[in-house]
Design a protein around this motif. Structure first.
Motif, mmCIF file in Angstrom:
data_model
loop_
_atom_site.group_PDB
_atom_site.id
_atom_site.type_symbol
_atom_site.label_atom_id
_atom_site.label_comp_id
_atom_site.label_asym_id
_atom_site.label_seq_id
_atom_site.Cartn_x
_atom_site.Cartn_y
_atom_site.Cartn_z
ATOM 1 N N THR A 173 -33.131 -82.546 -16.303
ATOM 2 C CA THR A 173 -34.025 -81.473 -16.746
ATOM 3 C C THR A 173 -34.635 -80.750 -15.546
ATOM 4 O OG1 THR A 173 -34.559 -82.596 -18.816
ATOM 5 C CG2 THR A 173 -36.133 -80.959 -18.041
ATOM 6 N N GLU A 174 -35.050 -81.511 -14.547
ATOM 7 C CA GLU A 174 -35.630 -80.898 -13.354
ATOM 8 C C GLU A 174 -34.569 -80.137 -12.561
ATOM 9 O OE1 GLU A 174 -38.630 -80.058 -10.358
ATOM 10 O OE2 GLU A 174 -38.456 -80.234 -12.535
ATOM 11 N N LYS A 175 -33.358 -80.664 -12.500
ATOM 12 C CA LYS A 175 -32.274 -79.936 -11.829
ATOM 13 C C LYS A 175 -32.076 -78.563 -12.462
ATOM 14 C CE LYS A 175 -27.261 -79.784 -11.181
ATOM 15 N NZ LYS A 175 -26.013 -80.521 -10.923
ATOM 16 N N LEU A 176 -32.014 -78.510 -13.771
ATOM 17 C CA LEU A 176 -31.775 -77.237 -14.451
ATOM 18 C C LEU A 176 -32.954 -76.286 -14.258
ATOM 19 C CD1 LEU A 176 -30.167 -78.570 -17.757
ATOM 20 C CD2 LEU A 176 -29.066 -77.983 -15.582
ATOM 21 N N ARG A 177 -34.171 -76.821 -14.252
ATOM 22 C CA ARG A 177 -35.356 -75.976 -14.016
ATOM 23 C C ARG A 177 -35.308 -75.370 -12.618
ATOM 24 N NH1 ARG A 177 -40.012 -75.491 -11.493
ATOM 25 N NH2 ARG A 177 -39.695 -77.395 -10.268
ATOM 26 N N VAL A 178 -35.031 -76.187 -11.631
ATOM 27 C CA VAL A 178 -35.002 -75.704 -10.251
ATOM 28 C C VAL A 178 -33.848 -74.733 -10.060
ATOM 29 C CG1 VAL A 178 -34.699 -76.401 -7.842
ATOM 30 C CG2 VAL A 178 -36.168 -77.751 -9.355
ATOM 31 N N LEU A 179 -32.694 -75.029 -10.615
ATOM 32 C CA LEU A 179 -31.550 -74.138 -10.473
ATOM 33 C C LEU A 179 -31.852 -72.757 -11.033
ATOM 34 C CD1 LEU A 179 -28.654 -73.672 -9.622
ATOM 35 C CD2 LEU A 179 -27.900 -74.736 -11.765
ATOM 36 N N ARG A 180 -32.609 -72.690 -12.115
ATOM 37 C CA ARG A 180 -32.925 -71.397 -12.717
ATOM 38 C C ARG A 180 -33.927 -70.593 -11.890
ATOM 39 N NH1 ARG A 180 -31.980 -73.959 -18.287
ATOM 40 N NH2 ARG A 180 -30.098 -72.844 -18.976
ATOM 41 N N LEU A 181 -34.437 -71.168 -10.793
ATOM 42 C CA LEU A 181 -35.220 -70.368 -9.847
ATOM 43 C C LEU A 181 -34.339 -69.323 -9.166
ATOM 44 C CD1 LEU A 181 -37.422 -73.181 -8.242
ATOM 45 C CD2 LEU A 181 -38.105 -71.505 -9.979
ATOM 46 N N HIS A 182 -33.027 -69.537 -9.179
ATOM 47 C CA HIS A 182 -32.076 -68.506 -8.736
ATOM 48 C C HIS A 182 -31.877 -67.513 -9.889
ATOM 49 C CE1 HIS A 182 -30.904 -70.469 -4.996
ATOM 50 N NE2 HIS A 182 -30.707 -71.602 -5.654
ATOM 51 N N ALA A 183 -32.937 -66.821 -10.254
ATOM 52 C CA ALA A 183 -32.908 -65.989 -11.461
ATOM 53 C C ALA A 183 -31.850 -64.898 -11.381
ATOM 54 C CB ALA A 183 -34.287 -65.374 -11.700
ATOM 55 N N SER A 184 -31.653 -64.317 -10.205
ATOM 56 C CA SER A 184 -30.669 -63.242 -10.082
ATOM 57 C C SER A 184 -29.261 -63.745 -10.383
ATOM 58 C CB SER A 184 -30.716 -62.630 -8.683
ATOM 59 O OG SER A 184 -30.285 -63.563 -7.697
ATOM 60 N N GLN A 185 -28.956 -64.959 -9.950
ATOM 61 C CA GLN A 185 -27.615 -65.490 -10.174
ATOM 62 C C GLN A 185 -27.424 -65.988 -11.598
ATOM 63 O OE1 GLN A 185 -25.463 -64.822 -7.529
ATOM 64 N NE2 GLN A 185 -27.417 -63.763 -7.233
ATOM 65 N N MET A 186 -28.500 -66.416 -12.233
ATOM 66 C CA MET A 186 -28.404 -66.760 -13.652
ATOM 67 C C MET A 186 -28.044 -65.502 -14.461
ATOM 68 S SD MET A 186 -29.002 -69.991 -13.468
ATOM 69 C CE MET A 186 -28.515 -70.000 -11.724
ATOM 70 N N ALA A 187 -28.659 -64.380 -14.089
ATOM 71 C CA ALA A 187 -28.383 -63.126 -14.792
ATOM 72 C C ALA A 187 -26.939 -62.683 -14.593
ATOM 73 C CB ALA A 187 -29.347 -62.041 -14.316
ATOM 74 N N VAL A 188 -26.420 -62.853 -13.367
ATOM 75 C CA VAL A 188 -25.031 -62.494 -13.091
ATOM 76 C C VAL A 188 -24.085 -63.310 -13.968
ATOM 77 C CG1 VAL A 188 -23.198 -62.672 -11.355
ATOM 78 C CG2 VAL A 188 -25.385 -61.642 -10.742
ATOM 79 N N MET A 189 -24.332 -64.609 -14.054
ATOM 80 C CA MET A 189 -23.431 -65.452 -14.834
ATOM 81 C C MET A 189 -23.548 -65.172 -16.327
ATOM 82 S SD MET A 189 -20.976 -67.484 -14.871
ATOM 83 C CE MET A 189 -20.886 -67.609 -13.085
ATOM 84 N N ARG A 190 -24.746 -64.872 -16.810
ATOM 85 C CA ARG A 190 -24.877 -64.521 -18.228
ATOM 86 C C ARG A 190 -24.112 -63.242 -18.536
ATOM 87 N NH1 ARG A 190 -30.156 -66.631 -17.503
ATOM 88 N NH2 ARG A 190 -30.983 -64.566 -17.010
ATOM 89 N N GLU A 191 -24.103 -62.309 -17.611
ATOM 90 C CA GLU A 191 -23.332 -61.069 -17.791
ATOM 91 C C GLU A 191 -21.835 -61.371 -17.820
ATOM 92 O OE1 GLU A 191 -22.719 -56.957 -18.269
ATOM 93 O OE2 GLU A 191 -24.627 -58.049 -18.255
ATOM 94 N N LEU A 192 -21.419 -62.310 -16.989
ATOM 95 C CA LEU A 192 -20.001 -62.620 -16.864
ATOM 96 C C LEU A 192 -19.482 -63.477 -18.014
ATOM 97 C CD1 LEU A 192 -17.442 -62.478 -15.042
ATOM 98 C CD2 LEU A 192 -18.274 -64.557 -13.908
ATOM 99 N N ARG A 193 -20.285 -64.494 -18.410
ATOM 100 C CA ARG A 193 -19.786 -65.481 -19.358
ATOM 101 C C ARG A 193 -20.612 -65.615 -20.630
ATOM 102 N NH1 ARG A 193 -17.820 -70.817 -15.899
ATOM 103 N NH2 ARG A 193 -16.163 -69.790 -14.701
ATOM 104 N N GLY A 194 -21.816 -65.084 -20.628
ATOM 105 C CA GLY A 194 -22.672 -65.232 -21.788
ATOM 106 C C GLY A 194 -23.603 -66.420 -21.709
ATOM 107 N N TYR A 195 -23.507 -67.196 -20.643
ATOM 108 C CA TYR A 195 -24.422 -68.316 -20.394
ATOM 109 C C TYR A 195 -24.552 -68.459 -18.878
ATOM 110 C CZ TYR A 195 -19.741 -70.458 -20.456
ATOM 111 O OH TYR A 195 -18.422 -70.722 -20.267
ATOM 112 N N ASP A 196 -25.576 -69.210 -18.442
ATOM 113 C CA ASP A 196 -25.871 -69.189 -17.015
ATOM 114 C C ASP A 196 -25.359 -70.442 -16.303
ATOM 115 O OD1 ASP A 196 -27.772 -71.217 -17.402
ATOM 116 O OD2 ASP A 196 -29.454 -69.811 -17.488
ATOM 117 N N TYR A 197 -25.599 -70.482 -14.981
ATOM 118 C CA TYR A 197 -25.120 -71.601 -14.176
ATOM 119 C C TYR A 197 -25.755 -72.925 -14.600
ATOM 120 C CZ TYR A 197 -22.580 -68.852 -10.660
ATOM 121 O OH TYR A 197 -21.674 -68.052 -10.013
ATOM 122 N N ALA A 198 -27.006 -72.890 -15.022
ATOM 123 C CA ALA A 198 -27.652 -74.122 -15.458
ATOM 124 C C ALA A 198 -26.944 -74.696 -16.687
ATOM 125 C CB ALA A 198 -29.130 -73.869 -15.739
#
Length: 236
Positions: A173-198
């Motif tokens: 849970t903490e890994k996914l929270r910290v990873l989502r601090l890369h908000a710009s890259q989460m947005a890129v992946m949601r655009e590409l695949r519909g879900y994020d890196y977390a």
């Protein structure tokens, strides 16, 4: 111990972030070394300038480092144009010595983007020479070459993991929270695949865990090069 994650880009630590959190939980020190400035990390944004994107990604990486109480060094190479060179080798030796790394996590030697593969090769070289006193003596050499673990790049690159680190529910849970601090890259992946890196990392943690009859895990391979081969007990 001092544990260093050395990667091409801000967010590449996603493949070992749970393991880094476990090191931190037991009191080890963490350092992040990124080779590129991340300036190409806004795939669908034609308005922002590269230096603006780089500044955003540096801020996101600063936040990730702060969450782990970690040091952070960026070698500021152009994103997408990382090449092995004498200068990069020297800078990597310096960075490894500055953080006094005992254990390094880095990219597998074959990956989907050349930036990753080049960083793996440079790290292999620099880890060895970081121990040699006569090489770049301005920063004191390490007493031993750091041990290297390769992060799992996913399927299709000849990577077969041999070492696994179990992640409990709270650590994941903490890994996914910290990873989502890369908000710009989460947005890129949601655009590409519909879900994020977390989301991807959660799925992968379940898949790796299933291989060792655990709920969640991260997986690695040890470097087999002389003086850089780790003992399995170096993992948390």
């Amino acid at each position: 111990m001092k544990i260093a994650c050395i990667a091409a880009h801000q967010d590449d630590e996603m493949h070992c972030l749970g393991t880094l959190l476990k090191y931190r939980q037991r009191g080890d020190d963490i350092a992040f070394i990124c080779v590129s400035n991340g300036e190409l990390g806004a795939s669908w944004d034609n308005a922002s300038k590269p230096h603006e994107i780089a500044a955003l990604r540096q801020k996101e990486m600063d936040d990730v480092a702060a969450a782990l109480g970690a040091d952070y060094i960026c070698l500021d190479r152009p994103d997408g144009f990382i090449f092995d060179s004498p200068d990069l080798r020297r800078e990597m030796i310096d960075a490894i010595r500055r953080v006094r790394a005992d254990v390094i996590f880095t990219h597998w030697t074959s990956d989907y983007i050349p930036d990753h593969s080049v960083v793996a090769s440079v790290v292999e070289y620099a880890a060895l020479y970081a121990q040699i006193d006569s090489v770049l003596p301005a920063i004191p050499a390490l007493s031993a070459a750091p041990a290297i673990f390769y992060m799992n790049p996913g399927d299709g690159y000849g990577f077969e993991p041999s070492h696994f680190v179990e992640l409990d529910d709270d650590t994941l849970t903490e890994k996914l929270r910290v990873l989502r601090l890369h908000a710009s890259q989460m947005a890129v992946m949601r655009e590409l695949r519909g879900y994020d890196y977390a989301d991807i990392m959660e799925q992968d943690a379940r898949r790796q865990g299933a291989r060792v009859m655990r709920n969640f895990a991260e997986s690695f391979r040890p470097c087999l090069l002389e003086r850089r081969t780790p003992l399995s007990n170096l993992l948390p």
